[in-house]
Design a protein around this motif. Structure first.
Motif, PDB file in Angstrom:
ATOM      1  N   GLY A  69      17.821 -19.710  17.695  1.00  0.00           N
ATOM      2  CA  GLY A  69      17.116 -19.455  16.445  1.00  0.00           C
ATOM      3  C   GLY A  69      16.901 -20.724  15.636  1.00  0.00           C
ATOM      4  N   LEU A  70      17.942 -21.559  15.538  1.00  0.00           N
ATOM      5  CA  LEU A  70      17.802 -22.809  14.791  1.00  0.00           C
ATOM      6  C   LEU A  70      16.824 -23.762  15.461  1.00  0.00           C
ATOM      7  CD1 LEU A  70      21.469 -23.494  13.651  1.00  0.00           C
ATOM      8  CD2 LEU A  70      19.523 -22.851  12.229  1.00  0.00           C
ATOM      9  N   LEU A  71      16.901 -23.874  16.778  1.00  0.00           N
ATOM     10  CA  LEU A  71      15.964 -24.750  17.483  1.00  0.00           C
ATOM     11  C   LEU A  71      14.527 -24.282  17.316  1.00  0.00           C
ATOM     12  CD1 LEU A  71      17.882 -25.537  20.789  1.00  0.00           C
ATOM     13  CD2 LEU A  71      17.339 -27.109  18.929  1.00  0.00           C
ATOM     14  N   LYS A  72      14.325 -22.972  17.415  1.00  0.00           N
ATOM     15  CA  LYS A  72      12.973 -22.427  17.248  1.00  0.00           C
ATOM     16  C   LYS A  72      12.480 -22.653  15.820  1.00  0.00           C
ATOM     17  CE  LYS A  72       9.494 -19.820  18.604  1.00  0.00           C
ATOM     18  NZ  LYS A  72       8.472 -20.335  19.470  1.00  0.00           N
ATOM     19  N   ALA A  73      13.352 -22.490  14.840  1.00  0.00           N
ATOM     20  CA  ALA A  73      12.952 -22.693  13.444  1.00  0.00           C
ATOM     21  C   ALA A  73      12.618 -24.158  13.172  1.00  0.00           C
ATOM     22  CB  ALA A  73      14.060 -22.225  12.511  1.00  0.00           C
ATOM     23  N   ASN A  79       9.943 -18.749  10.486  1.00  0.00           N
ATOM     24  CA  ASN A  79      11.280 -18.164  10.377  1.00  0.00           C
ATOM     25  C   ASN A  79      11.377 -16.797  11.022  1.00  0.00           C
ATOM     26  OD1 ASN A  79      12.204 -20.398   9.059  1.00  0.00           O
ATOM     27  ND2 ASN A  79      11.769 -19.578   7.027  1.00  0.00           N
ATOM     28  N   ARG A  80      10.330 -15.990  10.882  1.00  0.00           N
ATOM     29  CA  ARG A  80      10.380 -14.647  11.467  1.00  0.00           C
ATOM     30  C   ARG A  80      10.429 -14.733  12.990  1.00  0.00           C
ATOM     31  NH1 ARG A  80       8.493  -9.377   9.457  1.00  0.00           N
ATOM     32  NH2 ARG A  80       8.189  -8.062  11.264  1.00  0.00           N
ATOM     33  N   SER A  81       9.628 -15.588  13.551  1.00  0.00           N
ATOM     34  CA  SER A  81       9.629 -15.784  14.997  1.00  0.00           C
ATOM     35  C   SER A  81      10.971 -16.348  15.458  1.00  0.00           C
ATOM     36  CB  SER A  81       8.498 -16.720  15.402  1.00  0.00           C
ATOM     37  OG  SER A  81       8.549 -17.005  16.779  1.00  0.00           O
ATOM     38  N   ALA A  82      11.518 -17.271  14.695  1.00  0.00           N
ATOM     39  CA  ALA A  82      12.811 -17.865  15.045  1.00  0.00           C
ATOM     40  C   ALA A  82      13.912 -16.810  15.020  1.00  0.00           C
ATOM     41  CB  ALA A  82      13.141 -19.003  14.092  1.00  0.00           C
ATOM     42  N   ASN A  84      13.503 -13.608  15.561  1.00  0.00           N
ATOM     43  CA  ASN A  84      13.310 -12.757  16.741  1.00  0.00           C
ATOM     44  C   ASN A  84      13.834 -13.432  18.001  1.00  0.00           C
ATOM     45  OD1 ASN A  84      12.126 -10.741  15.243  1.00  0.00           O
ATOM     46  ND2 ASN A  84      10.033 -11.452  15.615  1.00  0.00           N
ATOM     47  N   TRP A  85      13.540 -14.712  18.152  1.00  0.00           N
ATOM     48  CA  TRP A  85      14.034 -15.448  19.318  1.00  0.00           C
ATOM     49  C   TRP A  85      15.565 -15.508  19.308  1.00  0.00           C
ATOM     50  CZ3 TRP A  85      12.035 -17.802  23.637  1.00  0.00           C
ATOM     51  CH2 TRP A  85      10.657 -17.746  23.796  1.00  0.00           C
ATOM     52  N   GLY A  86      16.131 -15.757  18.141  1.00  0.00           N
ATOM     53  CA  GLY A  86      17.591 -15.836  18.034  1.00  0.00           C
ATOM     54  C   GLY A  86      18.250 -14.511  18.354  1.00  0.00           C
ATOM     55  N   PHE A  87      17.689 -13.420  17.843  1.00  0.00           N
ATOM     56  CA  PHE A  87      18.271 -12.111  18.127  1.00  0.00           C
ATOM     57  C   PHE A  87      18.125 -11.767  19.603  1.00  0.00           C
ATOM     58  CE2 PHE A  87      18.114  -7.459  18.442  1.00  0.00           C
ATOM     59  CZ  PHE A  87      19.371  -7.168  17.930  1.00  0.00           C
ATOM     60  N   GLY A  88      16.981 -12.084  20.182  1.00  0.00           N
ATOM     61  CA  GLY A  88      16.785 -11.834  21.610  1.00  0.00           C
ATOM     62  C   GLY A  88      17.772 -12.619  22.456  1.00  0.00           C
ATOM     63  N   ALA A  89      17.986 -13.890  22.095  1.00  0.00           N
ATOM     64  CA  ALA A  89      18.951 -14.709  22.830  1.00  0.00           C
ATOM     65  C   ALA A  89      20.360 -14.155  22.662  1.00  0.00           C
ATOM     66  CB  ALA A  89      18.882 -16.150  22.342  1.00  0.00           C
ATOM     67  N   PHE A  90      20.695 -13.678  21.451  1.00  0.00           N
ATOM     68  CA  PHE A  90      22.004 -13.073  21.212  1.00  0.00           C
ATOM     69  C   PHE A  90      22.224 -11.865  22.121  1.00  0.00           C
ATOM     70  CE2 PHE A  90      24.028  -9.461  19.007  1.00  0.00           C
ATOM     71  CZ  PHE A  90      25.335  -9.908  19.004  1.00  0.00           C
ATOM     72  N   VAL A  91      21.234 -10.978  22.169  1.00  0.00           N
ATOM     73  CA  VAL A  91      21.376  -9.766  22.978  1.00  0.00           C
ATOM     74  C   VAL A  91      21.492 -10.115  24.457  1.00  0.00           C
ATOM     75  CG1 VAL A  91      20.171  -7.675  23.731  1.00  0.00           C
ATOM     76  CG2 VAL A  91      20.251  -8.260  21.309  1.00  0.00           C
ATOM     77  N   LEU A  92      20.614 -10.985  24.951  1.00  0.00           N
ATOM     78  CA  LEU A  92      20.650 -11.346  26.370  1.00  0.00           C
ATOM     79  C   LEU A  92      21.957 -12.027  26.754  1.00  0.00           C
ATOM     80  CD1 LEU A  92      17.005 -12.572  26.991  1.00  0.00           C
ATOM     81  CD2 LEU A  92      18.072 -10.488  27.843  1.00  0.00           C
ATOM     82  N   MET A  93      22.414 -12.945  25.919  1.00  0.00           N
ATOM     83  CA  MET A  93      23.651 -13.656  26.232  1.00  0.00           C
ATOM     84  C   MET A  93      24.856 -12.728  26.157  1.00  0.00           C
ATOM     85  SD  MET A  93      24.653 -16.551  27.165  1.00  0.00           S
ATOM     86  CE  MET A  93      26.001 -17.681  27.216  1.00  0.00           C
ATOM     87  N   THR A  94      24.883 -11.849  25.165  1.00  0.00           N
ATOM     88  CA  THR A  94      26.005 -10.922  25.037  1.00  0.00           C
ATOM     89  C   THR A  94      26.076  -9.994  26.236  1.00  0.00           C
ATOM     90  OG1 THR A  94      25.820 -10.999  22.631  1.00  0.00           O
ATOM     91  CG2 THR A  94      27.043  -9.162  23.563  1.00  0.00           C
ATOM     92  N   VAL A  95      24.947  -9.406  26.600  1.00  0.00           N
ATOM     93  CA  VAL A  95      24.934  -8.499  27.753  1.00  0.00           C
ATOM     94  C   VAL A  95      25.243  -9.254  29.038  1.00  0.00           C
ATOM     95  CG1 VAL A  95      23.451  -7.001  29.148  1.00  0.00           C
ATOM     96  CG2 VAL A  95      23.400  -6.828  26.667  1.00  0.00           C
ATOM     97  N   GLY A  96      24.689 -10.446  29.177  1.00  0.00           N
ATOM     98  CA  GLY A  96      24.927 -11.235  30.384  1.00  0.00           C
ATOM     99  C   GLY A  96      26.390 -11.621  30.558  1.00  0.00           C
ATOM    100  N   THR A  97      27.010 -12.122  29.500  1.00  0.00           N
ATOM    101  CA  THR A  97      28.419 -12.510  29.619  1.00  0.00           C
ATOM    102  C   THR A  97      29.325 -11.294  29.754  1.00  0.00           C
ATOM    103  OG1 THR A  97      28.570 -12.666  27.206  1.00  0.00           O
ATOM    104  CG2 THR A  97      28.193 -14.706  28.424  1.00  0.00           C
TER     105      THR A  97
END
Length: 141
Positions: A69-73, A79-82, A84-97
């Motif tokens: 999210g910070l890198l995208k921002a 900010n809205r896109s960032a 969304n990207w941050g939340f998507g990365a959070f969900v994918l990483m949480t489920v993956g790990t």
């Protein structure tokens, strides 16, 4: 097409059409409602911390989501896109790990069941470490 002999080619395999009358019953709305009635958020979320992989998965997911999210921002300024990207990365990483952690647990259990990996009681290891620490403190005094 000119020069191609269609008589020598094999016919294409038939593609089955979807069944209109599928023999499997569709889930009733009563089944779905009863499944949601079994959920108890206070109980389910309070026992989540006792799960062997929950803490690590959420920490990894939060770190990844924050980083993405910070890198995208910083890169785009949207900010809205960032978010969304941050939340998507959070969900994918949480489920993956979470899945990877549970995969490793299942793998260890299979190795222990087959006798290829010795069963180690972590309580014995903790007690031995505590005894060593106490002995070291007594020697220092």
């Amino acid at each position: 097409m000119a020069g191609v002999n269609n008589k020598d080619k094999e016919p294409l395999p038939e593609i089955p059409m979807p069944l209109l009358n599928d023999p499997r019953p569709a889930p009733d709305s009563d089944q779905v409602v009863s499944a949601f009635k079994t959920l108890e958020p206070t109980r389910d979320f309070s026992t989540m911390k006792k799960s062997p992989c929950a803490k690590e998965s959420f920490i990894d997911g939060a770190a990844m989501g924050l980083g993405v999210g910070l890198l995208k921002a910083m890169r785009s300024g949207a900010n809205r896109s960032a978010a969304n990207w941050g939340f998507g990365a959070f969900v994918l990483m949480t489920v993956g790990t979470w899945e990877y952690c549970h995969f490793k647990i299942r793998e260890r259990r299979q190795l222990m069941a087959s006798g290829q990996m010795p069963v180690v009681n972590t309580m014995d290891i903790d007690v031995a470490k505590r005894r060593e620490a106490i002995a070291a403190r007594q020697r220092d005094v």
